[in-house]
Design a protein around this motif. Structure first.
Motif, PDB file in Angstrom:
ATOM      1  N   PHE A   1     -16.887  27.905  39.755  1.00 32.47           N
ATOM      2  CA  PHE A   1     -16.998  29.212  39.098  1.00 32.47           C
ATOM      3  C   PHE A   1     -15.673  29.553  38.429  1.00 32.47           C
ATOM      4  O   PHE A   1     -14.613  29.466  39.060  1.00 32.47           O
ATOM      5  N   GLY A   2     -15.716  29.924  37.167  1.00 33.00           N
ATOM      6  CA  GLY A   2     -14.540  30.385  36.443  1.00 33.00           C
ATOM      7  C   GLY A   2     -14.482  31.897  36.426  1.00 33.00           C
ATOM      8  O   GLY A   2     -15.462  32.565  36.078  1.00 33.00           O
TER       9      GLY A   2
ATOM     10  N   ILE B   1     -13.280  27.970  42.939  1.00 29.40           N
ATOM     11  CA  ILE B   1     -13.134  29.105  42.025  1.00 29.40           C
ATOM     12  C   ILE B   1     -11.846  28.930  41.236  1.00 29.40           C
ATOM     13  O   ILE B   1     -10.787  28.668  41.801  1.00 29.40           O
ATOM     14  N   ASP B   2     -11.957  29.064  39.937  1.00 29.44           N
ATOM     15  CA  ASP B   2     -10.810  28.908  39.041  1.00 29.44           C
ATOM     16  C   ASP B   2     -10.393  30.271  38.505  1.00 29.44           C
ATOM     17  O   ASP B   2     -11.218  31.008  37.952  1.00 29.44           O
ATOM     18  N   THR B   3      -9.111  30.611  38.653  1.00 35.44           N
ATOM     19  CA  THR B   3      -8.652  31.939  38.283  1.00 35.44           C
ATOM     20  C   THR B   3      -7.222  31.874  37.750  1.00 35.44           C
ATOM     21  O   THR B   3      -6.668  30.789  37.541  1.00 35.44           O
ATOM     22  N   ALA B   4      -6.624  33.033  37.511  1.00 37.32           N
ATOM     23  CA  ALA B   4      -5.223  33.133  37.084  1.00 37.32           C
ATOM     24  C   ALA B   4      -4.794  34.587  37.179  1.00 37.32           C
ATOM     25  O   ALA B   4      -5.619  35.501  37.017  1.00 37.32           O
ATOM     26  N   ALA B   5      -3.512  34.811  37.444  1.00 36.34           N
ATOM     27  CA  ALA B   5      -3.000  36.181  37.492  1.00 36.34           C
ATOM     28  C   ALA B   5      -3.097  36.856  36.135  1.00 36.34           C
ATOM     29  O   ALA B   5      -3.153  38.084  36.047  1.00 36.34           O
ATOM     30  N   PHE B   6      -3.128  36.067  35.050  1.00 35.75           N
ATOM     31  CA  PHE B   6      -3.232  36.675  33.713  1.00 35.75           C
ATOM     32  C   PHE B   6      -4.672  36.928  33.281  1.00 35.75           C
ATOM     33  O   PHE B   6      -4.928  37.289  32.142  1.00 35.75           O
ATOM     34  N   TYR B   7      -5.629  36.772  34.200  1.00 35.97           N
ATOM     35  CA  TYR B   7      -7.004  37.187  33.938  1.00 35.97           C
ATOM     36  C   TYR B   7      -7.150  38.642  34.367  1.00 35.97           C
ATOM     37  O   TYR B   7      -7.486  38.945  35.514  1.00 35.97           O
ATOM     38  N   PHE B   8      -6.869  39.552  33.480  1.00 36.65           N
ATOM     39  CA  PHE B   8      -7.078  40.971  33.794  1.00 36.65           C
ATOM     40  C   PHE B   8      -7.414  41.728  32.517  1.00 36.65           C
ATOM     41  O   PHE B   8      -7.061  41.315  31.418  1.00 36.65           O
TER      42      PHE B   8
ATOM     43  N   LEU C   1     -13.281  27.054  51.045  1.00 34.50           N
ATOM     44  CA  LEU C   1     -13.182  27.630  49.706  1.00 34.50           C
ATOM     45  C   LEU C   1     -11.864  27.207  49.064  1.00 34.50           C
ATOM     46  O   LEU C   1     -10.787  27.442  49.612  1.00 34.50           O
ATOM     47  N   VAL C   2     -11.949  26.595  47.895  1.00 40.05           N
ATOM     48  CA  VAL C   2     -10.777  26.152  47.141  1.00 40.05           C
ATOM     49  C   VAL C   2     -10.584  27.081  45.948  1.00 40.05           C
ATOM     50  O   VAL C   2     -11.481  27.227  45.119  1.00 40.05           O
ATOM     51  N   ILE C   3      -9.416  27.708  45.895  1.00 39.57           N
ATOM     52  CA  ILE C   3      -9.093  28.595  44.775  1.00 39.57           C
ATOM     53  C   ILE C   3      -7.993  27.943  43.952  1.00 39.57           C
ATOM     54  O   ILE C   3      -6.898  27.670  44.455  1.00 39.57           O
ATOM     55  N   ALA C   4      -8.312  27.679  42.699  1.00 45.04           N
ATOM     56  CA  ALA C   4      -7.348  27.092  41.770  1.00 45.04           C
ATOM     57  C   ALA C   4      -6.861  28.174  40.819  1.00 45.04           C
ATOM     58  O   ALA C   4      -7.637  29.031  40.398  1.00 45.04           O
TER      59      ALA C   4
ATOM     60  N   LEU D   1      -4.544  24.869  44.627  1.00 45.71           N
ATOM     61  CA  LEU D   1      -4.338  24.055  43.436  1.00 45.71           C
ATOM     62  C   LEU D   1      -3.750  24.935  42.345  1.00 45.71           C
ATOM     63  O   LEU D   1      -4.296  26.004  42.051  1.00 45.71           O
ATOM     64  N   VAL D   2      -2.654  24.501  41.755  1.00 42.60           N
ATOM     65  CA  VAL D   2      -2.024  25.245  40.663  1.00 42.60           C
ATOM     66  C   VAL D   2      -1.890  24.325  39.456  1.00 42.60           C
ATOM     67  O   VAL D   2      -1.339  23.222  39.550  1.00 42.60           O
ATOM     68  N   TYR D   3      -2.419  24.793  38.324  1.00 42.09           N
ATOM     69  CA  TYR D   3      -2.278  24.084  37.060  1.00 42.09           C
ATOM     70  C   TYR D   3      -1.082  24.627  36.290  1.00 42.09           C
ATOM     71  O   TYR D   3      -0.879  25.842  36.216  1.00 42.09           O
ATOM     72  N   LEU D   4      -0.341  23.734  35.687  1.00 48.65           N
ATOM     73  CA  LEU D   4       0.609  24.137  34.664  1.00 48.65           C
ATOM     74  C   LEU D   4      -0.135  24.130  33.338  1.00 48.65           C
ATOM     75  O   LEU D   4      -0.611  23.086  32.894  1.00 48.65           O
TER      76      LEU D   4
END
Length: 301
Positions: A26-27, A63-70, A91-94, A134-137
């Motif tokens: 889920f994105g 679940i794929d997320t980011a702090a800049f998703y607001f 639960l894996v949160i990326a 998991l953290v993506y650059l």
């Protein structure tokens, strides 16, 4: 297709380092509003929480997320925390770091390598966790990612991050990152109506090396961050009719056929669409149908 009875198990699993996830995840980007990021109408909070809980109820554990998703009123990370904490063990949160947005929603480009710790800590704070799975650059068009990826590798060594990934990259960036630390996943724009030789090569390399490839905008296509595609090629519609499925489900099923290492992270703010997206993991396209869709993609730019 009878979507209501289909769970994420139908798509199978993949392992991110030592973390097993379903191939349909889920994105979280679209949780915050109608047009993504700071623009458009903010989402209904209860509806967004219901979307997340529905996804997990259907067996989604990636679940794929980011702090800049607001947006002006909503933060994807805060919604995830409110809906799902305390988190299930599987639960894996990326999340992604690199780009910077201030609280007015304005983009500030790529932060310096030494600033990435603050990005990671902000995600930890918002999600209410003591480490990130998991953290993506996310590359922002810079030629080399070595310095920034090295800073993330240091945070992995410090225990703040469990696994590392890279996003929006070319094959040379994958090799550059791997010389610094293990890469378990790559996120690039990829889909039925988007063809770029360098991304196709990244997909191939990931398959050969056992690295997950996680396409973004696989459903949205050219709509990108603005939202999902609203028109579909006649070939897609014909195949959808043959399966009693929707065209978005066909696009997802085609994406998953690109290799067992390909993971889908469709995003939505609609609980019904979560059901449909998860059900796409059970849609089995024939080789002939895949061939027709591949021919369609050859026309894409």
């Amino acid at each position: 297709m009878t979507s209501e009875t289909i769970t994420a198990d139908a798509a199978g699993t993949w392992t991110l380092g030592d973390l097993t996830v379903g191939r349909v995840g889920f994105g979280a980007m679209r949780l915050t509003g109608s047009a993504a990021f700071h623009h458009g109408t903010p989402s209904d909070r209860d509806r967004s929480i219901a979307v997340l809980r529905k996804a997990v109820e259907l067996g989604v554990n990636h679940i794929d997320t980011a702090a800049f998703y607001f947006s002006s009123l909503r933060s994807a990370n805060e919604l995830i925390n409110s809906a799902l904490s305390p988190y299930a063990d599987d639960l894996v949160i990326a999340t992604k770091v690199g780009p910077f947005r201030n609280y007015a929603g304005e983009w500030g480009g790529l932060d310096r390598p030494e600033d990435l710790r603050a990005h990671v800590e902000e995600n930890l704070r918002q999600l209410g966790r003591d480490h990130l799975d998991l953290v993506y650059l996310r590359r922002m068009r810079q030629d080399s990612i070595a310095e920034h990826f090295g800073a993330l590798a240091d945070l992995r060594t410090a225990g703040l991050v469990r696994h590392l990934g890279i996003s929006d990259v070319e094959p040379r960036h994958l090799a550059e990152a791997q010389a610094i630390a293990p890469v378990v996943s790559v996120q690039n724009k990829y889909g039925l109506d988007f063809r770029e030789p360098e991304t196709d090569e990244v997909l191939r390399l990931c398959g050969e090396q056992g690295i997950a490839f996680v396409p973004f905008f696989a459903i949205a296509g050219d709509g990108g961050a603005r939202g999902a595609a609203t028109s579909y090629d006649a070939e897609v519609l014909a195949i959808a009719r043959a399966h009693g499925a929707g065209p978005a489900q066909v696009r997802l099923a085609w994406t998953l056929r690109q290799g067992p290492h390909v993971l889908a992270i469709p995003g939505t703010g609609n609980p019904d669409h979560v059901v449909e997206n998860v059900a796409a993991g059970a849609l089995r396209l024939t080789d002939e149908e895949v061939g027709r869709l591949n021919a369609l993609r050859q026309k894409a730019g």
